[in-house]
Write an enzyme that holds these catalytic residues in place. Structure first.
Site, PDB file in Angstrom:
ATOM      1  N   ARG A 110       1.263  -1.190   0.061  1.00 46.52           N
ATOM      2  CA  ARG A 110      -0.021   0.405  -0.116  1.00 46.52           C
ATOM      3  C   ARG A 110       0.920   1.586   0.248  1.00 46.52           C
ATOM      4  NH1 ARG A 110      -5.312  -0.458   3.363  1.00 46.52           N
ATOM      5  NH2 ARG A 110      -6.334  -2.571   3.146  1.00 46.52           N
ATOM      6  N   ASP A 149     -14.703  11.089   9.186  1.00 49.51           N
ATOM      7  CA  ASP A 149     -14.047  10.173   8.709  1.00 49.51           C
ATOM      8  C   ASP A 149     -12.862  10.467   9.115  1.00 49.51           C
ATOM      9  OD1 ASP A 149     -14.743   7.508   6.984  1.00 49.51           O
ATOM     10  OD2 ASP A 149     -12.052   8.437   6.845  1.00 49.51           O
TER      11      ASP A 149
END
Ligand SMILES: C[S@@+](CC[C@H](N)C(=O)[O-])C[C@H]1O[C@@H](n2cnc3c(N)ncnc32)[C@H](O)[C@@H]1O
Length: 267
Positions: A34, A136
């Site tokens: 990632r 978020d």
């Protein structure tokens, strides 16, 4: 490039400090893959150099990207549609159309969940006094939610009547995308917030969606998050969890009314 144990632990600690998420040691390959594009983009020759960057005062922007890369943002419009149908029926029967109604998509990712709730509320309380807050941990996801520019291929998940009423197809440089109309966007706001360290607000909610996020935390942190959430839910309000999530222990004042749907009741 491979990541060694020390580098994995360093980066995992930063992830934990900022999100409360701690990866198990068998996830080091996932972390490495990632982040590999970020090492190239920031010209860091190793994961240790990348770690030094994101903890440095100049690395604030890269830290946001790190958080974004290390969190899972999968979401789509009307995910677990039965829950939206339940919410529609519940509030159609219960709520007077003149009472303000507030919803919260906690862990809203890129906004699809919040806008799905908004379409239902507009349908129920047309032009009314309702609002949806999306929060978020990922600043990148929050920016995307504010922009509300979605791939056209995802529009099919939205029920036809809402697609027609609220969605606008992009043209020119926005070809291949769609957005939601102003009537909906006007009632929605998005902020960065951490479920483990929520900012204080002087209001509470009638509807809270806390879906597909608890799974990333250990039991102690799940309890802390759920306590924070329940504290912000009005009596008679509904809490929606993801289909693989549940409140592990029975809690006073919270009733299970459908699988993964809870109601806050007076004691
Ligand atoms: C899989 S998505 C779920 C999105 C949406 N709720 C749904 O069910 O479709 C999980 C989201 O949780 C967010 N997240 C992870 N840790 C968080 C935290 N500590 N506080 C707030 N959001 C967090 C991630 O950034 C990600 O966008």
């Amino acid at each position: 490039m491979s990541i060694n144990k020390l580098e994995f632990n360093q980066l995992n600690r930063v992830l934990d400090q900022h999100t409360g998420i701690r990866l198990s040691s068998n996830k080091s390959d996932i972390m490495a893959s990632r982040l590999s594009s970020r090492l190239r983009a920031t010209r860091c020759a190793s994961y240790n150099k990348y770690y030094q960057l994101i903890i440095s005062p100049d690395g604030k922007h890269e830290l946001d990207i790190f958080i974004d890369k290390m969190t899972t943002h999968e979401t789509y419009f009307f995910r677990e549609q039965a829950q939206f149908e339940f919410m529609y029926d519940y509030f159609r029967q219960k709520k007077s159309r003149n009472v303000p109604i507030r919803a919260w998509s906690a862990a809203s990712s890129t906004g699809e969940e919040a806008y799905s709730i908004a379409m239902i509320l507009d349908d129920l309380f047309y032009n009314g006094n309702w609002s949806v807050t999306g929060t978020d941990i990922s600043p990148t996801a929050v920016e995307m939610a504010k922009e509300a520019c979605f791939a056209l291929s995802t529009v099919q998940k939205i029920p036809k009547k809402y697609r027609r009423a609220y969605c606008l197809k992009g043209t020119g440089k926005n070809e291949g995308t769609f957005t939601v109309n102003k009537a909906i966007r006007h009632h929605c706001n998005f902020n960065v917030d951490n479920l483990l360290k929520l900012r204080t607000v002087d209001y509470s909610f009638d509807i809270i969606f806390l879906r597909n996020v608890l799974i990333y935390f250990d039991e102690t942190k799940q309890k802390k998050i759920v306590d924070n959430i329940i504290h912000r839910l009005n009596h008679g309000g509904l809490l929606f969890l993801g289909h693989s999530e549940s409140l592990r222990k029975k809690r006073l004042g919270i009733e299970l009314i459908q699988p993964c749907i809870y109601k806050k009741v007076r004691l």
